[in-house]
Structures are given as structure tokens and as C-alpha cells.
Design a protein around this motif. Structure first.
Motif, PDB file in Angstrom:
ATOM      1  N   GLN A   1       5.127   5.014  -2.041  1.00 33.49           N
ATOM      2  CA  GLN A   1       6.034   5.087  -0.893  1.00 33.49           C
ATOM      3  C   GLN A   1       7.396   4.491  -1.240  1.00 33.49           C
ATOM      4  O   GLN A   1       8.444   5.067  -0.916  1.00 33.49           O
ATOM      5  CB  GLN A   1       5.448   4.320   0.302  1.00 33.49           C
TER       6      GLN A   1
ATOM      7  N   GLU B   1      10.259   5.763   1.039  1.00 28.18           N
ATOM      8  CA  GLU B   1       9.636   5.841   2.373  1.00 28.18           C
ATOM      9  C   GLU B   1       8.711   4.649   2.610  1.00 28.18           C
ATOM     10  O   GLU B   1       7.559   4.807   2.982  1.00 28.18           O
ATOM     11  CB  GLU B   1       8.860   7.152   2.520  1.00 28.18           C
ATOM     12  N   GLY B   2       9.218   3.455   2.397  1.00 30.36           N
ATOM     13  CA  GLY B   2       8.422   2.267   2.658  1.00 30.36           C
ATOM     14  C   GLY B   2       8.632   1.191   1.626  1.00 30.36           C
ATOM     15  O   GLY B   2       9.495   1.296   0.745  1.00 30.36           O
TER      16      GLY B   2
ATOM     17  N   HIS C   1       8.101   6.077  10.374  1.00 30.98           N
ATOM     18  CA  HIS C   1       7.169   6.626   9.392  1.00 30.98           C
ATOM     19  C   HIS C   1       6.189   7.599  10.050  1.00 30.98           C
ATOM     20  O   HIS C   1       5.965   8.715   9.556  1.00 30.98           O
ATOM     21  CB  HIS C   1       6.417   5.473   8.713  1.00 30.98           C
TER      22      HIS C   1
END
Length: 301
Positions: A258, A263-264, A28
């Protein structure tokens, strides 16, 4: 330590057992830096520092320093219940290779100016690292007035920057006037970044950047370069998401964004809980509306 640009207040990712996911955090951080961010702040409010043990905090800092490999500074947010713990964390952050500190007032206890000044002053003195003072009266109940910031800067030469999160953009101009350019001023609330830059800020400790770094960096660049039309066009699209940074459940909201962009994870540590029911449905609708009209030239490849 270069106090400039978009520096994410990075979230802390947890695995399915709610342990820190260091592998993801490394990836990240790399993505954020590759997207144009100029540093990383770890262990901030958005990083759920209050739920992390001391050893977890140091492990996160070491991972970030290793990940950055000197290409960008790692800043440790210093927050604690006691001054002694804050000083110990500051020294450990320096030993871990951090380039700067973001200094918060004490958790829980709202002291008077004499007490608060002694607390942050002890942290400034603990290392030679360049320091940023974090002013967030909305969240922490402690308000560092421009005159008090000036007093601290006069006594502590390693105080180099201020993260101004009072939500009052006039504070940026007030600090700038009294300090005459000695301190770098960062906007600390996402939905005031364009106005803050217009008032003289040259940095952004950002939240939604965790999910959308390309758009965040572009917005900052447009604003700092005086490209008003481009800035406001992007800002108009971005604001429904940026406003998620300024409410009590900002951690849950930003982590959900996210997750929605891949992305998470939305996982948070208790006492926080993930959104559910109608609240989750409403927030997802805002996110999906934004994603459906995401500026095509800025979308993540």
C-alpha cells in the motif's frame, strides 16, 4: 447482504501516534468501492483487530457504515478471547449498522468441536445479521470440516457463507457438494483465487486488494466469467504479490505494498514491527519488479 464478489479484508491505518486514522480509512474504503469491490470487511486479521480496543473497533465500524452510505455492505469480523466478548461485539456491530458478520473461532484457546460449535453458535444467535464462517486452520489451529459446516448451517439459518482459507482448494468443492448451493463460498487466501473459483467459489475476501483493487476485481471477473487466458495472464503477473497474503508477516507486507503504491502507510501496531534491513530490501525488490511490469490497461489512473 449480498455475499458475492471481491470484498476486501480492509487494513487499519494508523497515524504517526499509532492512533486509528479514520479520515484516511474513509478515503481508502471509498476508493476500494469505486474500484468495483462489493463490500468491506472490517476488524479482520489483516485489520489488526487483536491490537484494537473495543471502542476503537466500534468507531471503525461506524466510520465504514457512514462512508459506504448504503451503496455496499459493511461486514464486521467477530473475534475475541471469550464468547461473551464476541457476542457483545456482534450486537454492537448490528447496532452500528453493519450488514453482516464474519465469525472467527476463539482466539488462543483451541477447543474441541463441542466447545467451538457453542462459541460460534452463540455469535450466530446474537443478531439476525447474515453471517459468514471463517475457516483458517493454518492461522488459528481450528479446522471447520465440511460436515461440521453443514451441521452449523442446518442449525443456524443466518449462516449464509463460508470464508475458506485452509489453502486446500478441494475444500471448496467439498463444501459445495454437501451444501448443494445453500452457502456462498469465498476464497480467503489470495494465491488460490483462480483455482477456488474454478472449484465453485463465487467470492473473494481479499488482501492485496487494499493496494490494487482494480487488478483484483479484474482478476475475479476474468475467473468468474471463464475468461481463462485473460485470468492466467493477469494471475501470472499478480502471484508474487498475492503470495504475500499467506505468510506470517502478511500484514506488514500488504501494508508495505500500500505504501509503495501511495495508498497507505506501512505502520503496524506492536508486537508487529515494520520490515527493515535485508528483509525490507528483498520485499521492496519484489514489489518494484511487479510495479515495473504492471498491466498498463489496469493501472490506477
Amino acid at each position: 447482504m449480498n455475499w458475492y464478489g471481491v470484498i476486501p479484508a480492509m487494513t487499519t491505518c494508523f497515524d504517526t501516534d499509532f492512533k486509528v486514522d479514520h479520515a484516511f480509512m474513509g478515503r481508502h474504503a471509498q476508493w476500494l468501492l469505486d474500484s468495483g469491490c462489493t463490500g468491506i470487511v472490517s476488524l479482520g486479521s489483516l485489520g489488526e483487530a487483536a491490537t484494537l480496543s473495543f471502542d476503537e473497533k466500534i468507531a471503525i465500524l461506524k466510520n465504514m457504515v457512514t462512508t459506504a452510505k448504503g451503496r455496499a455492505p459493511i461486514v464486521a469480523a467477530i473475534s475475541a478471547l471469550s464468547t461473551a466478548e464476541a457476542v457483545t461485539l456482534a450486537k454492537a456491530a448490528a447496532d452500528a449498522g453493519c450488514a453482516g458478520l464474519m465469525v472467527l473461532p476463539p482466539y488462543v484457546y483451541l477447543g474441541d468441536w463441542r466447545e467451538t460449535k457453542a462459541h460460534v453458535g452463540a455469535i450466530f444467535k446474537a443478531t439476525a445479521l447474515s453471517c459468514m464462517l471463517y475457516n483458517n486452520p493454518v492461522a488459528y489451529g481450528t479446522d471447520f470440516l465440511p460436515e461440521q459446516i453443514h451441521e452449523l448451517a442446518a442449525e443456524h439459518p443466518n449462516l449464509k457463507a463460508v470464508k475458506e482459507s485452509s489453502t486446500d482448494v478441494r475444500r471448496v468443492a467439498a463444501i459445495r457438494a454437501i451444501e448443494d448451493g445453500r452457502l456462498h463460498i469465498f476464497v480467503g487466501v489470495d494465491d488460490a483465487i483462480v483455482e477456488g473459483i474454478a472449484a465453485g467459489a463465487t467470492g473473494w475476501i481479499a488482501g492485496l486488494v487494499n493496494a490494487m483493487p482494480v487488478e483484483s476485481v479484474a482478476l475475479f471477473d476474468y475467473a468468474i466469467q471463464g475468461k481463462t487466458r485473460e485470468a492466467f495472464e493477469l494471475y501470472r503477473w499478480f502471484l508474487p504479490l498475492l503470495r504475500m497474503d499467506t505468510v506470517p508477516k502478511f500484514i506488514q507486507l500488504i501494508k508495505l505494498v500500500q505504501q509503495e503504491v501511495g495508498e497507505g502507510s506501512a505502520r503496524v501496531r506492536a508486537p508487529r514491527l515494520e520490515l527493515e534491513g535485508e528483509e525490507l530490501k528483498a520485499v521492496r525488490a519484489v514489489i518494484q519488479t511487479a510495479l515495473a511490469s504492471r498491466p498498463s490497461l489496469l493501472a490506477k489512473a
